[in-house]
Design a protein around this motif. Structure first.
Motif, short mmCIF file in Angstrom:
data_model
loop_
_atom_site.label_atom_id
_atom_site.label_comp_id
_atom_site.label_asym_id
_atom_site.label_seq_id
_atom_site.Cartn_x
_atom_site.Cartn_y
_atom_site.Cartn_z
N PRO A 1 -2.44 4.75 -2.78
CA PRO A 1 -4.03 3.75 -2.07
C PRO A 1 -4.07 4.84 -0.31
O PRO A 1 -2.66 5.08 -0.21
N ARG B 1 -10.07 0.70 -8.65
CA ARG B 1 -9.81 -0.29 -8.49
C ARG B 1 -8.34 0.20 -9.39
O ARG B 1 -8.49 0.68 -10.22
N ALA C 1 -1.51 -4.17 -6.02
CA ALA C 1 -2.41 -3.57 -7.08
C ALA C 1 -2.08 -2.25 -8.01
O ALA C 1 -2.41 -2.03 -8.30
N PHE C 2 -1.18 -1.72 -7.07
CA PHE C 2 -0.93 -0.07 -7.55
C PHE C 2 0.41 -0.05 -8.15
O PHE C 2 0.73 0.63 -8.59
N ARG D 1 -3.57 -4.50 -1.83
CA ARG D 1 -3.17 -2.88 -2.17
C ARG D 1 -2.34 -2.14 -2.79
O ARG D 1 -2.67 -1.83 -3.82
N SER E 1 -5.66 8.04 -3.34
CA SER E 1 -6.78 7.35 -4.10
C SER E 1 -7.82 6.61 -3.69
O SER E 1 -7.32 5.27 -3.10
N GLU E 2 -9.26 6.85 -3.53
CA GLU E 2 -9.99 6.07 -2.61
C GLU E 2 -10.70 5.80 -3.23
O GLU E 2 -11.12 6.45 -4.28
N ARG F 1 -7.00 -2.27 5.36
CA ARG F 1 -7.65 -3.10 5.37
C ARG F 1 -7.75 -4.74 4.33
O ARG F 1 -7.82 -5.15 4.13
N ASP F 2 -6.59 -3.80 2.77
CA ASP F 2 -6.35 -5.03 2.13
C ASP F 2 -4.65 -4.27 1.55
O ASP F 2 -4.81 -3.59 0.90
N GLU G 1 -7.28 1.39 3.72
CA GLU G 1 -7.56 0.67 2.20
C GLU G 1 -6.57 -0.72 1.71
O GLU G 1 -6.50 -1.78 2.17
N VAL G 2 -5.08 -0.13 2.59
CA VAL G 2 -4.15 -0.89 2.43
C VAL G 2 -4.00 -1.05 4.15
O VAL G 2 -3.96 -2.22 4.13
#
Length: 127
Positions: free
Chosen positions: A66, A125, A80-81, A77, A121-122, A73-74, A70-71
């Motif tokens: 990610p 999900r 999730a990866f 992630r 990966s932008e 902000r959350d 993204e990381v």
């Protein structure tokens, strides 16, 4: 006799031998590694070596990650990866070894992975 027992035919043994070319094994290894690491197969390099009579596979490839934004902000992630790059590379070894063995019938002694880059990966999900 039951129909299930009748349906089972003994294997026919034929003289000769089968060979899988190095190029075919390499392409198979690239596809398996690409799937495990989330990158295109053309970005994966695969090399074979002899390891005491068995095949040893060395993979050099990027891994899908990610974006840092993204990381930031959350932080979830990363999970999730599939975890950290290290955790995913370690897990990919088993996946690649099993997949190549399953599809080729060749016995691999080990899979070595060198992560050579990152595919960012932008906004995608991951399930």
């Amino acid at each position: 006799m039951s129909s299930a027992a009748e349906a089972v035919q003994p294997a026919v043994t034929m003289a000769g031998h089968n060979r899988i070319s190095t190029q075919a094994l390499t392409t198979l290894a690239q596809a398996a590694a690409a799937e495990a690491l989330g990158v295109p197969p053309h970005d994966v390099r695969a090399e074979w070596s002899d390891d005491g009579g068995l095949l040893a596979l060395s993979i050099a490839a990027p891994i899908r990650v990610p974006s840092l934004m993204e990381v930031h902000r959350d932080p979830l992630r990363v999970a999730a990866f599939g975890g950290t790059v290290w955790d995913r590379a370690v897990a990919a070894k088993t996946v690649i070894l099993e997949r190549v063995t399953q599809l080729s019938g060749s016995t691999l002694s080990r899979v070595d992975i060198r992560i050579s880059g990152a595919h960012i990966s932008e906004g995608v999900r991951v399930q």
